[in-house]
Structures are given as C-alpha cells and as structure tokens.
Design an enzyme around this catalytic site. Structure first.
Site, PDB file in Angstrom:
ATOM      1  N   ARG A  21     -21.536   5.114  64.336  1.00 33.48           N
ATOM      2  CA  ARG A  21     -22.414   6.064  65.015  1.00 33.48           C
ATOM      3  C   ARG A  21     -23.321   6.808  64.035  1.00 33.48           C
ATOM      4  O   ARG A  21     -24.444   7.183  64.389  1.00 33.48           O
ATOM      5  CB  ARG A  21     -21.600   7.063  65.848  1.00 33.48           C
ATOM      6  CG  ARG A  21     -20.894   6.452  67.053  1.00 33.48           C
ATOM      7  CD  ARG A  21     -20.473   7.509  68.068  1.00 33.48           C
ATOM      8  NE  ARG A  21     -19.529   8.469  67.532  1.00 33.48           N
ATOM      9  CZ  ARG A  21     -18.202   8.309  67.525  1.00 33.48           C
ATOM     10  NH1 ARG A  21     -17.685   7.180  68.017  1.00 33.48           N
ATOM     11  NH2 ARG A  21     -17.419   9.239  67.042  1.00 33.48           N
ATOM     12  N   CYS A  42       1.443   5.816  72.242  1.00 29.94           N
ATOM     13  CA  CYS A  42       2.247   6.855  72.897  1.00 29.94           C
ATOM     14  C   CYS A  42       2.630   6.461  74.318  1.00 29.94           C
ATOM     15  O   CYS A  42       3.531   7.050  74.910  1.00 29.94           O
ATOM     16  CB  CYS A  42       1.494   8.185  72.918  1.00 29.94           C
ATOM     17  SG  CYS A  42       1.238   8.878  71.264  1.00 29.94           S
ATOM     18  N   ILE A 277     -11.730   5.946  47.583  1.00 27.22           N
ATOM     19  CA  ILE A 277     -10.634   5.477  48.435  1.00 27.22           C
ATOM     20  C   ILE A 277     -10.094   6.685  49.205  1.00 27.22           C
ATOM     21  O   ILE A 277      -9.656   7.675  48.596  1.00 27.22           O
ATOM     22  CB  ILE A 277      -9.505   4.813  47.631  1.00 27.22           C
ATOM     23  CG1 ILE A 277     -10.016   3.568  46.902  1.00 27.22           C
ATOM     24  CG2 ILE A 277      -8.364   4.411  48.571  1.00 27.22           C
ATOM     25  CD1 ILE A 277      -8.957   2.853  46.082  1.00 27.22           C
ATOM     26  N   ALA A 279      -7.794   8.215  52.782  1.00 22.87           N
ATOM     27  CA  ALA A 279      -6.611   7.881  53.593  1.00 22.87           C
ATOM     28  C   ALA A 279      -6.458   8.891  54.727  1.00 22.87           C
ATOM     29  O   ALA A 279      -6.782  10.080  54.563  1.00 22.87           O
ATOM     30  CB  ALA A 279      -5.354   7.857  52.730  1.00 22.87           C
ATOM     31  N   GLY A 281      -4.018   9.658  58.703  1.00 22.25           N
ATOM     32  CA  GLY A 281      -2.947   9.280  59.621  1.00 22.25           C
ATOM     33  C   GLY A 281      -1.544   9.561  59.131  1.00 22.25           C
ATOM     34  O   GLY A 281      -1.312  10.423  58.275  1.00 22.25           O
ATOM     35  N   ASP A 282      -0.595   8.811  59.676  1.00 20.21           N
ATOM     36  CA  ASP A 282       0.823   9.049  59.411  1.00 20.21           C
ATOM     37  C   ASP A 282       1.210   8.863  57.945  1.00 20.21           C
ATOM     38  O   ASP A 282       2.254   9.365  57.520  1.00 20.21           O
ATOM     39  CB  ASP A 282       1.674   8.095  60.260  1.00 20.21           C
ATOM     40  CG  ASP A 282       1.564   8.375  61.750  1.00 20.21           C
ATOM     41  OD1 ASP A 282       0.944   9.398  62.110  1.00 20.21           O
ATOM     42  OD2 ASP A 282       2.086   7.580  62.549  1.00 20.21           O
ATOM     43  N   LYS A 434      -0.035  38.698  85.063  1.00 18.77           N
ATOM     44  CA  LYS A 434       0.404  38.749  83.666  1.00 18.77           C
ATOM     45  C   LYS A 434       0.899  37.351  83.307  1.00 18.77           C
ATOM     46  O   LYS A 434       1.992  36.961  83.704  1.00 18.77           O
ATOM     47  CB  LYS A 434       1.517  39.776  83.476  1.00 18.77           C
ATOM     48  CG  LYS A 434       1.086  41.217  83.671  1.00 18.77           C
ATOM     49  CD  LYS A 434       2.262  42.162  83.469  1.00 18.77           C
ATOM     50  CE  LYS A 434       1.848  43.617  83.726  1.00 18.77           C
ATOM     51  NZ  LYS A 434       3.005  44.534  83.588  1.00 18.77           N
TER      52      LYS A 434
END
Length: 840
Positions: A21, A42, A277, A279, A281-282, A434
């Site tokens: 994009r 997920c 380089i 990185a 994510g997980d 409330k």
C-alpha cells in the site's frame, strides 16, 4: 527495493499488505513453510468443535488471492533455512528438498512460536496432538471423525486449552483438563480463576489441578494418561496445550541477538541487532510498558499492529516507534467470558512492585432490565497515585467492552480517577447509570483515600483467628453459609448492637459483594472505631476462592458428555441441562420465580417470601444470576428443613428447584437427613469432666438421628475446647492470671464430685478405657465428624483472656444472637452446669 518476509500469518501478512500500500513499485516476496497464509488461527478450536462449520471461513486469504490483490510473490511450502546478513541473502528449501538463494534489501522475520512438546514417554503415540496451525486442525478434525472419540484429555489449562475443552465438549466428548498449576488461565489471579473452576465443573469437565503428566501409554482401548500423583485417566485422544516458545532457530543461525526473555531482541523500531533485518510477532521480546522489563507476548492484536509499524519503518526509515503491548486478552469458557489486561496482582508481587487491588461485583446492565448478568472486575493500581496497573473481568456479558476501556486508559498512563471520569453511553439494556468501571474507580479511590480500608480474602485466611468477623448480611443470607467464626449482625441492626463489637480488637466486616460491609464500616468508623476493615469482594469472592475443587471421578465413556452436572457444593446430582425433573410429594407445577438481575439478598428474600405461601411438598423454581445463591442453596435447605430437588446453570442463569419441607417430620436433603424443627442446642457452662462427657454423649446421639446439633460453650466450658498444643499468644495480666488458674486443656478437667485432688478424674478415665467407653477427646472428635457445630462465646473469651488461637480450629466464634438464632430453630435446649434443664 526488494523486501523479503519470512512467515505469512498475522504480522507477516499484515506487513506485506502494508508494504504494497505504501510502495507500489518494489518487489515483495513472502515465504511460508506451510501451505496456508493469513488464516484465522484463533478460530481453529471452534472449527474443531463444529461451532464454525465451514473450514474455508478460517482462510482469510489464499496464497493466490493474496498474491494477486497485492502483487506479492507468495511462496508457500518454501522454508527459509538460513539467513546471511553480510551478503543480504537467504537460503530456501522447497517441499521436494531443492535449495536455492534469494537476495534482499530489507528482511522481516515473522516466524511465530512453536508448541511445547516435552520429551515424555509415549508422547508421540497416535491420538496425541498439539494445535498451532491449519495442518494440526485438519489432523485433529479427521481423527475425531474417523475414530469413536468419547473421552479426551487436555493437558494445560491456558486460554487455548480451555477453548479446546469447550469445543471438544460441544462435539460430544467427555473432557478432562490436567493443569500443573493451582489454577486455570495463568495470566489472571487465583481469586478470579476460582469461579472459572466452578463453571467448568458445572459443565461436566473433570478438572485436575496441581497435577503433572509423567507419561502416556497407548493400548487397544485408547491412551492412558499417567499423572504424578499416581492417578491415571483413560482417553481416546489427548491435546497438548502446555504452552509455546518463540521460534528463534533462524535468528540464532543468523547471529541475531536473543534477549533476556528468550525472544528475538528488537529496538523501538522493531529492528533486530542486524541492520535491515526486522522482526515482529510471537518470536520477539519487547519491554513491557509498565515495568520496562523484556517480555514475550503471544497475542494476535500486537502482532498485527507491529506488522503495520514495521512496514512503514522498512519503507520510510526508522520513524515510527512501537509503544509496546500490555497483554490484553479474552477467552470464552463455555458460557463465561474471562478477560485481562496489564499486570495481575501475582505479577506485581513477583516483580516486587508496590500495589493495591480492588474487587467489585456489578451487573452487565441495569438490574431492573431483563437478563442482567453478573460481572466482576478486579483492578490493580498504585496505592498512592492510583496509576492503573491492570484489570481482570469475569462474567457473561459486557466483559469485553469494560476491559477494552480500561486497557486504553492503562496504555495512556491513566489512573483509577480516570475510570470515574469516563463518560459512558447509558440505556437500561446496555449499562447502568453507574457503569461497572465507574463503580470500580469509586471503590479504588476509597481504598486509596483511607475511606474504606480493606482486607483481601488471602489476608483473611492467614489472619482469621486474629480478628473479629462480622457478617453484615441478613439472617436469611447468613443461613445460606458464612465464613467460619463470623457472627451475624445485619447492617440495619448494627447501631443497636454496637456494644457487641469490640474496640480493642481488629474487626473485619463483610457482606455479599462489599457494599453493606462498607456502609457498616462507615458506621463504626463514625463512632470512633479505628481498626475496622471491609472484606474486598465480599463473601461472594471469598467463598469462591476457598471452595475446594472436587476430585474428579473417572469419566465413563458411555455417558453423554453434554449432560450438565449440578453444583458440586449442592446436590451433586446429574440433571438434564434443559430441565430439572420435579420429584416430591406434590403434582402441582413449581411456583416460578425470576430473580435474574437481583443481587444478594434479593434472590433469598424472594425464595423466603414464596416458601411462606407454599404447602409442604410443593416446589418453587428460582432462576437467578447470582451464582452464590445457587451454590449455597443446599446449605440453606439443610438449615431451614427444605429440600433441594436439583439445580443447573445455563449461560449465567442458575435454576434451582426447592421443595418445602414438613416442619413436623424429618425431611430428606441432599446431604442426608435433617430434622426440620427438631434441632438440638446445648449450652456447656462447666468444665467438669462428667458434664463435658454428658454434653458430647447427648450431642453425638442427637446428631446420629440426622438432627442439627449446636453446642454453645461459655465461661468455664471454653476450657473443653482448648488445644493440647497451644501457640504462644500475648496476654494482659488478667489473661495470664486466668491462664494459670484454669485447666490448660480437656486432659486437665476434674470431676464435679469425688475428684479427690485429681484421683477421681484419673480413675474415671481409666475405667472408661477398661470398659471400652470412648474418651472425652474421642467423643469430641466424633461430634465434629458428624457435623455438630461448636460455638465459643466471644464475650466469655474476652473476659477470660482466651484467644482464638488457643481453641480447636473447627470452633466458630459467636455471641448471644448466634446462639439464639440456632435455639430458635430447635425444639430442645439443654443447659449443662450443676443440673440439666430440659426445655421443649
């Protein structure tokens, strides 16, 4: 410019789309060692369970559609096996074993994480799975389809493990969950996990906490799972959900820096230790915004955000800094929603950060509007500034939006006072005037200001014997169950009964959820009481946190796993999830009461009002959203002479059927028999051995007939309850004098007549032993084992300088009101002093 991305799920796919994009002309290559990219990992458990029926819905993009739309060279089943930073090249291996190289200008690593698979004996047997990708899903789904799977064991009770437990249950499989820790869902605190334990059990899940798996054995009948306790669980399949580790093998091969937490080190622009380089994510570690400590965060939302940021930095240079993630997560556990954000109390303790916490119980929307469901919030915050550290929520509706709002405040450095200022949309179907997070903010601010000093359930467990416990609920609520040792002084009676509250001893007040305890606290503090605390979260939180998790029975493969079990603390019977069968002496339809949305004592008062209109044998069916009411219904029935017919839970709505008992007959109950209106109360005023023996003989005899028996010990009778080995306690001069003059334990008691300097009592004990008559201590133990209630008089203890620690652990502390409440329900009262007074 040539960009290479390694890993095509979540962060990798997001970065690739963003790159195109913002840069239409460059070459973009996406490498994925599996067959699929950009899939909804997920959603995998819900496809396995059949909730998501069509597999294709999990595939957000195919390699072909993604490549065509964004003009990206997508290469699936191409595994990058080496990175050469100096040459700016990578080595790739295809599915058929061919290897080739590609050059790059900038490289992004998004390899994700790999499931933990410990080297246990038998772990590679057929039928043992992990779940991480579409291939794993396909293997599990086809195994369920091709095999007659009736029993499954899920090892690990994290978010994915519990989601899998639910979905296997949904597929008709009986599920056992084995967890090495003492709770499910490790990111949340134990007190918030405890209601989840009860919910899982109500749904028929066998829960094994503090259990580890030692090995597996494949047999003709299936798989045997061996636990460290020596127990075994038979299964047709096993799912390992022990955890994941960052996939760092490629980064290590390339010589990239690995951080303290074991993930790939990146700077604020998500660039690794090697130039060009990056990185995401997980696999990466990044400083936690609240602690500054590096941590691993295995969540989809941060990975996608990182993918967008890193694409901009790869194209425009390192200009966009990543702010870090605080760990906002949510899971559906059957009907319950569990969510958390930021730091839980146990993490703050682990990192030695000063904090305070609050627990509030609200409803998902206005209580007077139909289907208001309970919602519990726990906040952690700085005890002085009120800076928010974290929040946890459990409930059935509206948990997500509350945690999302709090997460936004935490990421902006917000405080508990910002919760009070938050402007909410409000209409009865959606919230209350409330909102629950506003209530949480008000309560937290009261704790900080000192207007409401609190004690947590854990602190109370540790110091219960050092305080006076006052239950400020109504007598009807009190009869449903209370904290051992508490006396009942309803809030509305407190001003008239204030003399019963000591000024020289710490006082802990509690009610169902905390509000009436707070009001009682303000009354006492307004009248000069200094050391008064309110139990945070009330009896609702305390009772859930201390409730034992029952030991599961072995799952019978012939039983339909979708049968819903009654609460283990009530009937323990199996009932169909869609109805409760009426059983009893009346053919009339049960009187139906809708108590949904009512907080305690609302449901109890509704039941009491209805029972007054019924004839013996007629039934009332109550639907409530107060889990505490359903859990304690059996105890209430036992104390009132009514019968619990059954109970079940469905999406946060608890249905309980109670049959009115006959006050003139022995009524069966879920735990045995109880004589309605035929209880026995005894008062022991004496510490004479013979009178003490008579007391326990009578108590045991009455208890053996199924009657409710209470023994009230006052003045010299307290000596009968003293421990053999007493802890050291601090006493004033009068307490020490009483201690020297009074018997130190039941072994030192004398006869009322013919004691002869102790010879008489020794002779009595000798003859009892010779003739096979149980000793006083044995009779006392038998009484406790039969459920006889021992109440020690608080006033007498104070007068004689006897502390709670000196008495048997099973003894509860009470006053005259407590005794009178028990005596009012009995038809026999015995007063043991120098004679017996029989009163009927």
């Amino acid at each position: 410019m040539k960009y290479i991305i390694i890993g095509g799920v979540a962060g990798g796919a997001t970065a690739a789309a963003r790159l195109r994009r913002v840069d239409e002309k460059s070459d973009i290559l996406l490498f994925e060692k599996g067959k699929y990219i950009s899939y909804a990992n997920c959603g995998l458990p819900y496809y396995i369970g059949g909730v998501i029926a069509e597999r294709e819905k999990l595939l957000v993009q195919t390699p072909a559609s993604f490549g065509q739309r964004f003009r990206i060279d997508v290469r699936v089943e191409n595994e990058v096996i080496a990175i050469h930073p100096k040459d700016k090249t990578i080595t790739v291996r295809t599915v058929d074993g061919r290897e080739y190289e590609e050059t790059y200008d900038k490289l992004l690593l998004s390899p994700g994480a790999t499931p933990v698979r410990p080297p246990l004996e038998g772990i590679d047997s057929e039928g043992i799975f992990t779940l991480r990708n579409v291939e794993d899903t396909d293997h599990i789904k086809s195994y369920l389809t091709e095999n007659s799977v009736k029993r499954a064991v899920v090892v690990g009770a994290g978010f994915i493990g519990l989601e899998m437990a639910e979905n296997l249950h949904h597929a008709g499989v009986a599920v056992s969950v084995v967890e090495m820790g003492n709770q499910v869902m490790a990111p949340i605190d134990f007190s918030m996990a405890a209601p989840v334990h009860q919910h899982l059990i109500q749904k028929g899940v066998s829960l094994y906490l503090e259990e580890g798996v030692t090995h597996f054995q494949r047999t003709e009948q299936g798989i045997t799972v061996f636990l460290k306790s020596g127990k075994t669980i038979p299964a047709d399949m096993v799912l390992l959900s022990i955890g994941v580790r960052p996939a760092t093998a490629l980064a290590k091969q390339a010589g990239l820096k690995i951080g303290e937490a074991g993930g790939i080190w990146v700077n604020e622009y998500l660039e690794t230790s090697a130039k060009d380089i990056y990185a995401v994510g997980d696999a990466i570690e990044y400083p936690h915004p609240l602690t500054g400590k590096p941590w691993l965060n295995y969540l989809a939302n941060p990975a996608n955000r990182q993918g967008r940021i890193v694409a901009d930095n790869m194209v425009f240079g390192n200009k966009v800094a990543y702010e870090g993630a605080i760990g906002t997560s949510i899971a559906k556990v059957f009907d319950m929603t569990v969510a958390s954000t930021g730091l839980a109390a146990k993490r703050l303790r682990q990192w030695e950060m000063e904090y305070q916490s609050s627990v509030t119980h609200s409803s998902s929307h206005a209580g007077y509007y139909p289907d208001a469901l309970p919602l519990t919030l726990k906040l952690t915050f700085h005890p002085v500034t009120g800076k928010l550290y974290g929040a946890q929520g459990i409930g059935y509706e509206g948990v997500d939006k509350r945690i999302d709002q709090i997460a936004g405040l935490i990421k902006r450095g917000g405080t508990v006072y910002d919760l009070m200022k938050t402007e909410h949309t409000y209409a009865p179907p959606f919230s209350s005037a409330k909102d629950p997070i506003a209530i949480a903010g008000y309560v937290a601010s009261n704790i900080i200001s000192g207007a409401m000093p609190v004690v947590t359930w854990r602190e109370l467990v540790q110091h219960k014997n050092e305080v006076m416990l006052i239950d400020t609920r109504t007598a009807e609520e009190f009869s449903f169950g209370t904290i051992p040792g508490a006396i009942n002084i309803p809030l509305d009676d407190l001003r008239e009964r204030m003399l019963e509250v000591p000024t020289d001893k710490p006082v802990v007040l509690f009610c169902a959820v905390g509000l009436r305890g707070y009001l009682a606290q303000r009354i006492l503090m307004g009248n000069g009481y200094k050391n008064v605390r309110n139990l945070s979260g009330g009896y609702k939180l305390y009772s859930a946190a201390v409730a034992p998790v029952p030991v599961p029975s072995i799952v019978d493969a012939s039983v339909d796993a979708r049968v819903t079990f009654g609460s283990t603390e009530t009937s323990g019977t199996v009932v169909q999830s869609d109805s409760i069968l009426s059983a009893g002496g009346s053919s009339k339809e049960p009187l139906k009461i809708n108590a949904c949305g009512l907080q305690c004592p609302g449901p109890i008062m509704q039941v009491k009002k209805a029972m007054d209109t019924l004839e013996p044998g007629e039934q009332v069916e109550i639907v409530a959203t107060d889990a505490g009411f359903a859990r304690d219904a059996s105890a209430w029935c036992d104390t009132t002479g009514n019968r619990l017919v059954g109970s079940h839970e469905d999406k946060g709505r608890y249905t309980v059927v109670i049959e009115k008992g006959n006050l003139n007959m022995v009524c069966p109950s879920s735990t045995g028999t109880v004589a309605a209106g035929r209880g026995k109360t005894l008062i022991l005023f004496s510490d004479d051995l013979d009178k003490a023996l008579a007391t326990f003989v009578l108590a045991n005899g009455a208890a053996a007939t199924g009657q409710k028996v209470t023994v009230f010990f006052t003045f010299w009778g307290l000596n009968v309850l003293k421990k053999m080995q007493k802890p050291k306690v601090k006493k004033d001069i009068f307490g020490r004098m009483f201690g020297m003059m009074l018997p130190s334990s039941s072994l030192k008691l004398k006869l009322s007549q013919m004691n002869m300097l102790g010879m008489g009592s020794r002779m009595m004990r000798f003859l009892m032993k010779r003739k096979g008559v149980d000793s006083l201590e044995s009779l006392r133990s038998q009484a406790l084992a039969q459920g006889v209630e021992f109440i020690a008089c608080q006033m007498s203890m104070d007068m004689m300088g006897i502390s709670r620690e000196e008495l048997l652990d099973e003894v509860t502390i009470g006053g005259v009101a407590t005794y009178m409440e028990r005596a009012d329900k009995a038809n026999v009262n015995l007063f043991l002093y120098s004679y017996l007074l029989f009163n009927k």
